[in-house]
Enzyme design. Structure first.
Site, PDB file in Angstrom:
ATOM      1  CB  ALA A   1      39.830  45.204  39.701  1.00  0.00           C
TER       2      ALA A   1
ATOM      3  CE  LYS B   1      47.552  46.336  41.199  1.00  0.00           C
ATOM      4  NZ  LYS B   1      46.260  46.187  40.525  1.00  0.00           N
TER       5      LYS B   1
HETATM    6  P1  NDP Z   1      40.881  40.658  44.309  1.00  0.00           P
HETATM    7  O1  NDP Z   1      41.380  39.318  44.726  1.00  0.00           O
HETATM    8  O2  NDP Z   1      41.358  41.866  45.017  1.00  0.00           O
HETATM    9  O3  NDP Z   1      39.262  40.678  44.387  1.00  0.00           O
HETATM   10  C1  NDP Z   1      38.517  39.619  43.846  1.00  0.00           C
HETATM   11  C2  NDP Z   1      37.036  39.934  43.923  1.00  0.00           C
HETATM   12  O4  NDP Z   1      36.311  38.898  43.259  1.00  0.00           O
HETATM   13  C3  NDP Z   1      36.481  40.001  45.340  1.00  0.00           C
HETATM   14  O5  NDP Z   1      35.434  40.933  45.406  1.00  0.00           O
HETATM   15  C4  NDP Z   1      35.944  38.568  45.528  1.00  0.00           C
HETATM   16  O6  NDP Z   1      34.899  38.479  46.478  1.00  0.00           O
HETATM   17  C5  NDP Z   1      35.378  38.306  44.159  1.00  0.00           C
HETATM   18  N1  NDP Z   1      35.263  36.893  43.837  1.00  0.00           N
HETATM   19  C6  NDP Z   1      36.240  36.053  43.413  1.00  0.00           C
HETATM   20  N2  NDP Z   1      35.742  34.831  43.193  1.00  0.00           N
HETATM   21  C7  NDP Z   1      34.417  34.883  43.475  1.00  0.00           C
HETATM   22  C8  NDP Z   1      33.358  33.948  43.432  1.00  0.00           C
HETATM   23  N3  NDP Z   1      33.544  32.663  43.051  1.00  0.00           N
HETATM   24  N4  NDP Z   1      32.108  34.343  43.785  1.00  0.00           N
HETATM   25  C9  NDP Z   1      31.884  35.626  44.168  1.00  0.00           C
HETATM   26  N5  NDP Z   1      32.857  36.579  44.237  1.00  0.00           N
HETATM   27  C10 NDP Z   1      34.103  36.206  43.895  1.00  0.00           C
HETATM   28  O7  NDP Z   1      41.195  40.743  42.751  1.00  0.00           O
HETATM   29  P2  NDP Z   1      41.356  42.075  41.859  1.00  0.00           P
HETATM   30  O8  NDP Z   1      40.263  42.998  42.241  1.00  0.00           O
HETATM   31  O9  NDP Z   1      42.755  42.551  41.905  1.00  0.00           O
HETATM   32  O10 NDP Z   1      41.112  41.505  40.390  1.00  0.00           O
HETATM   33  C11 NDP Z   1      39.811  41.142  39.957  1.00  0.00           C
HETATM   34  C12 NDP Z   1      39.843  40.908  38.456  1.00  0.00           C
HETATM   35  O11 NDP Z   1      40.157  42.141  37.808  1.00  0.00           O
HETATM   36  C13 NDP Z   1      40.908  39.900  37.990  1.00  0.00           C
HETATM   37  O12 NDP Z   1      40.316  39.012  37.066  1.00  0.00           O
HETATM   38  C14 NDP Z   1      41.946  40.761  37.291  1.00  0.00           C
HETATM   39  O13 NDP Z   1      42.571  40.077  36.227  1.00  0.00           O
HETATM   40  C15 NDP Z   1      41.059  41.890  36.756  1.00  0.00           C
HETATM   41  N6  NDP Z   1      41.810  43.121  36.487  1.00  0.00           N
HETATM   42  C16 NDP Z   1      41.721  43.639  35.221  1.00  0.00           C
HETATM   43  C17 NDP Z   1      42.391  44.778  34.899  1.00  0.00           C
HETATM   44  C18 NDP Z   1      42.288  45.294  33.498  1.00  0.00           C
HETATM   45  O14 NDP Z   1      43.092  46.161  33.131  1.00  0.00           O
HETATM   46  N7  NDP Z   1      41.319  44.844  32.706  1.00  0.00           N
HETATM   47  C19 NDP Z   1      43.229  45.498  35.872  1.00  0.00           C
HETATM   48  C20 NDP Z   1      43.223  44.902  37.197  1.00  0.00           C
HETATM   49  C21 NDP Z   1      42.539  43.743  37.461  1.00  0.00           C
HETATM   50  P3  NDP Z   1      35.219  38.322  48.050  1.00  0.00           P
HETATM   51  O15 NDP Z   1      35.564  39.687  48.554  1.00  0.00           O
HETATM   52  O16 NDP Z   1      33.950  37.785  48.587  1.00  0.00           O
HETATM   53  O17 NDP Z   1      36.369  37.350  48.160  1.00  0.00           O
END
Ligand code: NDP
Length: 283
Positions: free
Chosen positions: A135, A72
């Site tokens: 996201a 991306k």
């Molecule tokens: P990223 O890896 O970029 O970000 C993940 C985020 O989740 C970070 O803020 C991370 O926190 C947090 N996180 C993950 N696990 C935990 C946990 N156990 N406790 C606390 N915080 C946590 O992922 P994306 O942003 O790309 O994707 C996130 C979600 O969005 C996915 O499930 C994806 O499938 C969904 N999505 C849905 C779309 C749709 O069209 N509906 C489109 C795009 C994405 P930290 O920064 O602390 O690591």
């Protein structure tokens, strides 16, 4: 058969390890429903081959393509320009051929916004957003562009959270604050929209956010970006408390709707696209 049938218009998805990508079925369903001789092709592309893949798409007159992680950000250097929100967030998930140029857009946040706006006008509202990854950044920028009052970013990693807050403050002059998510969180009284932008709940219907659900008040709009499964624990808890819920399928459908509109110029029927996803996810 006309000559056209041998030469469909092509769009695609450049991703890594996304076999069975539900977007393929959803977009192809829209093409079929509207009688378009177009194809949406899933292409496995490694980071090393990304530049060559974009060149290939140009050479083969692709009308555009989606790209997912890890492409991306890196894809930007291979494009000719960016749309407004893609430029602000520095990430592209949808490339559109306009004239001879490949322009990068970000439809994730726009898709989210469209499904949120079916339930509430976010303008002037205080939003709590869990997460600061790709996201969440897309969602936060679109919310900023439509004039929310304030965004409270609640994120586990302070560094990632601060980077999103800085972006919102510096590029959109938005009132934004970071809460480092190191204990159970209660939503503030004046917040009317709560969004899970993290991956918590993905493939795990029982996974819970570290959130005091009793702080969710009746009528609050609660939304989740997680679309698989669509009925996450957050969605179920929020519905039980009398909140209005917006699931992640809406975001997925609407980013597809916007992509198809960008590529083909037609407004596809979102119902056909959502039904395809519901069949895939067994909803
Ligand atoms: P990223 O890896 O970029 O970000 C993940 C985020 O989740 C970070 O803020 C991370 O926190 C947090 N996180 C993950 N696990 C935990 C946990 N156990 N406790 C606390 N915080 C946590 O992922 P994306 O942003 O790309 O994707 C996130 C979600 O969005 C996915 O499930 C994806 O499938 C969904 N999505 C849905 C779309 C749709 O069209 N509906 C489109 C795009 C994405 P930290 O920064 O602390 O690591």
């Amino acid at each position: 058969m006309s000559e056209d049938n041998f030469c469909p218009e092509l769009v695609g998805s450049m991703s890594q390890g996304a076999a069975g990508n539900p977007t393929v079925a959803m977009v192809e369903a829209a093409f079929q429903h509207h009688g378009l001789n177009w194809r949406y092709v899933n292409m496995e592309v490694t980071p090393e081959d990304l530049g060559a893949a974009v060149q290939g798409a140009r050479a083969m007159s692709y009308r555009g393509f989606n790209c997912s992680m890890p492409h991306k950000v890196e894809v930007i250097q291979h494009l000719d320009g960016l749309g407004e929100s893609a430029s602000i967030m520095g990430a592209v998930n949808c490339v559109v051929k306009r004239g001879d140029q490949l322009i990068g857009e970000n439809t994730d946040g726009k898709g989210f916004l469209k499904s949120l706006q079916e339930v509430v006008d976010p303008k002037g509202q205080h939003v709590v957003l869990f997460g600061a990854g790709g996201a969440s950044r897309a969602v936060a920028v679109e919310l900023g562009l439509v004039g929310v009052k304030k965004i409270t970013v609640v994120n586990r990693s302070a560094e990632r959270g601060q980077s999103l807050v800085d972006l919102l403050k510096n590029k959109l002059q938005l009132d934004a604050e970071l809460v480092v998510w190191d204990k159970n969180y209660s939503t503030p009284e004046d917040c009317s929209i709560v969004i899970n932008g993290t991956s918590i709940g993905l493939y795990d219907a029982g996974a819970a956010l570290d959130l005091d659900v009793s702080s969710l008040r009746e009528g609050t709009v609660v939304s989740d970006v997680v679309f698989n499964p669509p009925q996450t624990k957050l969605m179920r808890d929020a519905a039980e408390r009398g909140c209005k819920t917006v699931d992640g399928l809406g975001m997925l459908v609407n980013q597809g709707v916007i992509g198809v509109k960008y590529w083909t110029g037609i407004d596809p029927d979102p119902g056909v696209m959502r039904k395809t996803l519901e069949e895939i996810f067994g909803v």
